[in-house]
Design an enzyme around this catalytic site. Structure first.
Site, PDB file in Angstrom:
ATOM      1  N   GLN A 295      -5.733  59.595  11.187  1.00  0.00           N
ATOM      2  CA  GLN A 295      -5.191  60.944  11.311  1.00  0.00           C
ATOM      3  C   GLN A 295      -5.526  61.582  12.653  1.00  0.00           C
ATOM      4  OE1 GLN A 295      -6.208  63.223   7.799  1.00  0.00           O
ATOM      5  NE2 GLN A 295      -5.646  61.541   6.430  1.00  0.00           N
TER       6      GLN A 295
ATOM      7  N   HIS B  24     -13.727  53.558  19.325  1.00  0.00           N
ATOM      8  CA  HIS B  24     -14.209  52.958  20.565  1.00  0.00           C
ATOM      9  C   HIS B  24     -15.325  51.982  20.206  1.00  0.00           C
ATOM     10  CE1 HIS B  24     -15.963  53.149  24.813  1.00  0.00           C
ATOM     11  NE2 HIS B  24     -14.688  52.796  24.968  1.00  0.00           N
TER      12      HIS B  24
ATOM     13  N   GLU C 188     -19.855  47.407  24.635  1.00  0.00           N
ATOM     14  CA  GLU C 188     -19.550  46.082  25.192  1.00  0.00           C
ATOM     15  C   GLU C 188     -20.349  44.990  24.482  1.00  0.00           C
ATOM     16  OE1 GLU C 188     -20.034  42.522  27.374  1.00  0.00           O
ATOM     17  OE2 GLU C 188     -21.641  44.023  27.289  1.00  0.00           O
TER      18      GLU C 188
ATOM     19  N   HIS D  88      -9.055  63.525   9.910  1.00  0.00           N
ATOM     20  CA  HIS D  88      -9.039  64.264  11.174  1.00  0.00           C
ATOM     21  C   HIS D  88     -10.397  64.301  11.879  1.00  0.00           C
ATOM     22  CE1 HIS D  88      -5.306  65.540   9.391  1.00  0.00           C
ATOM     23  NE2 HIS D  88      -5.939  66.141   8.413  1.00  0.00           N
TER      24      HIS D  88
ATOM     25  N   HIS E 127     -17.217  54.129  15.960  1.00  0.00           N
ATOM     26  CA  HIS E 127     -17.689  53.562  17.225  1.00  0.00           C
ATOM     27  C   HIS E 127     -18.350  52.215  16.956  1.00  0.00           C
ATOM     28  CE1 HIS E 127     -19.221  53.266  21.279  1.00  0.00           C
ATOM     29  NE2 HIS E 127     -18.583  54.398  21.588  1.00  0.00           N
TER      30      HIS E 127
ATOM     31  N   ASN F 249      -0.001  60.102   3.468  1.00  0.00           N
ATOM     32  CA  ASN F 249       0.195  59.652   4.847  1.00  0.00           C
ATOM     33  C   ASN F 249       1.228  58.539   4.958  1.00  0.00           C
ATOM     34  OD1 ASN F 249      -1.858  60.873   6.990  1.00  0.00           O
ATOM     35  ND2 ASN F 249      -2.812  60.889   4.968  1.00  0.00           N
TER      36      ASN F 249
END
Length: 550
Positions: A68, A74, A77, A101, A106, A184
């Site tokens: 959303q 992200h 590395e 939302h 990560h 959705n």
């Protein structure tokens, strides 16, 4: 046009991998997907989303998953997780996952199938087992959440011991998560249709035809509509509400139940044309002759009532009641519509409340009134009625009755205020949604009647250095059926938000809880201490309030 680009060249990677997006997926053009990202069938990625496989890589997003608005995905590395296909990934998100939302995923991170990640929650260096539900503003870090576990709102899970102690997901929780996924998927189909001219053109044509028909048959002819049962002002009110896009509804109640506000709905009005609505309203008047009937508009977007108007009374005349006024809307011709409401029975106010009003006014106190609906009652989010004229007891009684009628079906409470010290000295609930006043909620505060010492004080409760506002909040939480607990943290950990539980407060009485908090303040002197209100049914926190600082 999908905003997807190749991964940028970096010192640790120069493969310039590009996203692999299935043709049935929908990616909004205000989102960004960068690098080696696999987007599976029927995925929806909403506006403002950033999915960057530019440092940690690759990413995988499973079938039917919805991501959303404002979500960020992200990865670091270094370090990887093992996906369901036994390969290494920086971020793996399974099938039928709902990431709501502003959430942050990560990597290294694994999110199993059928998971729900709440608003603004963060998952970092963690594995979320299949079927888990994580509510709003939670932090999951450096742990593995077992499958089928429930993480309440605001929880901070940073140790495996905390993760292992989490409760299991209940049937209602699963139903909520599946409902969001379904919504959705409907949005995905709608977005795709909006981009397909063959799909959207027939819908636009149908809307244009309907709009023209309404203008010709409704608006131009509406001024000629009249009614034998309704006066002109009521017809104008209906016309005004329809022109504003509101639905029309009616309710009825007999004389016995009128005082308690136990209204019942008439037959639902699905029609949108003025003529058909007038016919439906007249049928309600005929079916419930000899009863009160009221009309109101419904704002379907905000789910609230607009302009309630009593249009029929049992004897056909205006009862001798204290008057009140609803907001007076302006009609399209610029005239002000008559709301049709005139009075409310003084029987709404009991003798005890009248005596309390007289006592407050005699003591020089100001009087206010607040209201709240059932949903917000548990969180104590009261709202003030308009300012009260405190010049006489009669005017105050009229004001109380006006607020009670304007907010039928809600809680209404009377407030006494000491104007010199600017502090509340009394709170008394005078109306509940079912029309009954709970004995435990009457006269929650007592008035010190000594004319030389006009400071309010609490009765039969040891405050233990707790402020009056904290005690008020505890009363509200208990009245709402919430559970109360406490947490503490030292100065060093306060900045990171790593609070520790003070142990379970077993008492359910007001005095017992306040005494327990007093002992905790002594035990954790020199630390932060906060009170937490917990809704055990919804399994979420509704309030956190710091009651002690170092």
């Amino acid at each position: 046009m999908v905003s997807s680009t190749a991964a940028p060249p970096t010192p640790w990677s120069r493969n310039l991998a590009e996203p692999q997006i299935h043709q049935t997926a929908y990616i909004h053009h205000f989102s960004n997907i960068i690098g080696d990202v696999v987007v599976s069938p029927n995925v929806i990625i909403s506006p403002g989303t950033s999915i960057r496989a530019d440092e940690g890589t690759p990413f995988y997003i499973g079938e039917n998953t919805n991501i959303q608005d404002g979500v960020v995905i992200h990865g670091l590395e270094q370090d990887r997780v093992i996906g369901d296909d036994k390969r290494d990934y920086s971020v793996w998100i399974g099938n039928n996952v709902c990431i709501t939302h502003m959430a942050l995923i990560h990597g290294p991170a694994y999110v199993g199938n059928d998971c729900f990640i709440g608003f603004r929650s963060t998952v970092f260096n963690a594995k979320i087992g299949a079927g888990c539900i994580i509510m709003m503003h939670a932090l999951i870090e450096n742990v593995e959440i077992p499958p089928g576990k429930y993480v309440p709102s605001g929880a901070i899970i940073t140790t495996q011991q905390q993760a292992n102690r989490l409760p299991d997901v209940q049937a209602d929780d699963k139903q909520f998560a599946h409902h969001v996924v379904g919504i959705n998927q409907a949005l995905r189909a709608g977005y795709l249709c909006a981009q397909d001219n063959q799909c959207i053109a027939p819908i636009r044509d149908e809307m244009n035809k309907s709009h023209k028909s309404t203008n010709l048959n409704g608006f131009e002819r509406s001024n000629q509509v009249s009614s034998s049962k309704l006066d002109t002002a009521v017809v104008d009110r209906v016309r005004y509400l329809l022109q504003q896009g509101y639905k029309i509804a009616t309710e009825h109640v007999d004389e016995r139940r009128f005082r308690t506000g136990s209204w019942s709905s008439c037959t639902p009005i699905e029609a949108r044309s003025l003529e058909q609505v007038i016919v439906s309203v007249e049928n309600c008047l005929i079916d419930h002759s000899g009863e009160y009937v009221r009309l109101f508009g419904i704002n379907t977007k905000e789910r609230c009532r607009i302009l309630e108007t009593i249009i029929q009374r049992p004897n056909g005349t205006v009862h001798e009641l204290s008057t009140f006024k609803l907001p007076m809307p302006r009609l399209p011709n610029g005239e002000i519509a008559n709301n049709g409401n005139t009075s409310v029975s003084s029987g709404l106010i009991g003798k005890e409340t009248i005596e309390t009003v007289n006592q407050l006014l005699a003591g020089g106190f100001m009087i206010g009134v607040e209201h709240v609906d059932e949903r917000r009652f548990r969180t104590g989010s009261w709202q003030s009625c308009q300012s009260c004229d405190n010049s006489s007891a009669n005017r105050v009684i009229e004001f109380l009755e006006e607020c009670m009628v304007n907010h039928q079906g809600e809680y209404v409470r009377l407030i006494g205020i000491d104007p010199k010290i600017k502090r509340r000295v009394l709170e008394t609930i005078i109306q509940r949604p079912n029309g009954v006043i709970a004995a435990s909620e009457k006269n929650q505060l007592s008035i010190d009647q000594d004319p030389h010492n006009r400071v309010s004080k609490y009765t039969s409760v040891n405050t233990n250095n707790l402020g009056s506002e904290v005690i008020d909040k505890i009363r509200q939480l208990l009245a709402g059926g919430l559970k109360i607990s406490a947490e503490h943290v030292d100065k060093r950990r306060f900045r990171t938000g790593v609070w520790s539980s003070c142990g379970q407060i077993t008492s359910h009485s007001e005095e017992g809880i306040i005494n327990a908090l007093g002992h905790l303040m002594t035990e954790y002197q020199g630390e932060y201490l906060r009170v937490v209100g917990i809704d055990t049914k919804a399994k979420c926190r509704v309030i956190e309030r710091i009651i002690q600082r170092p």
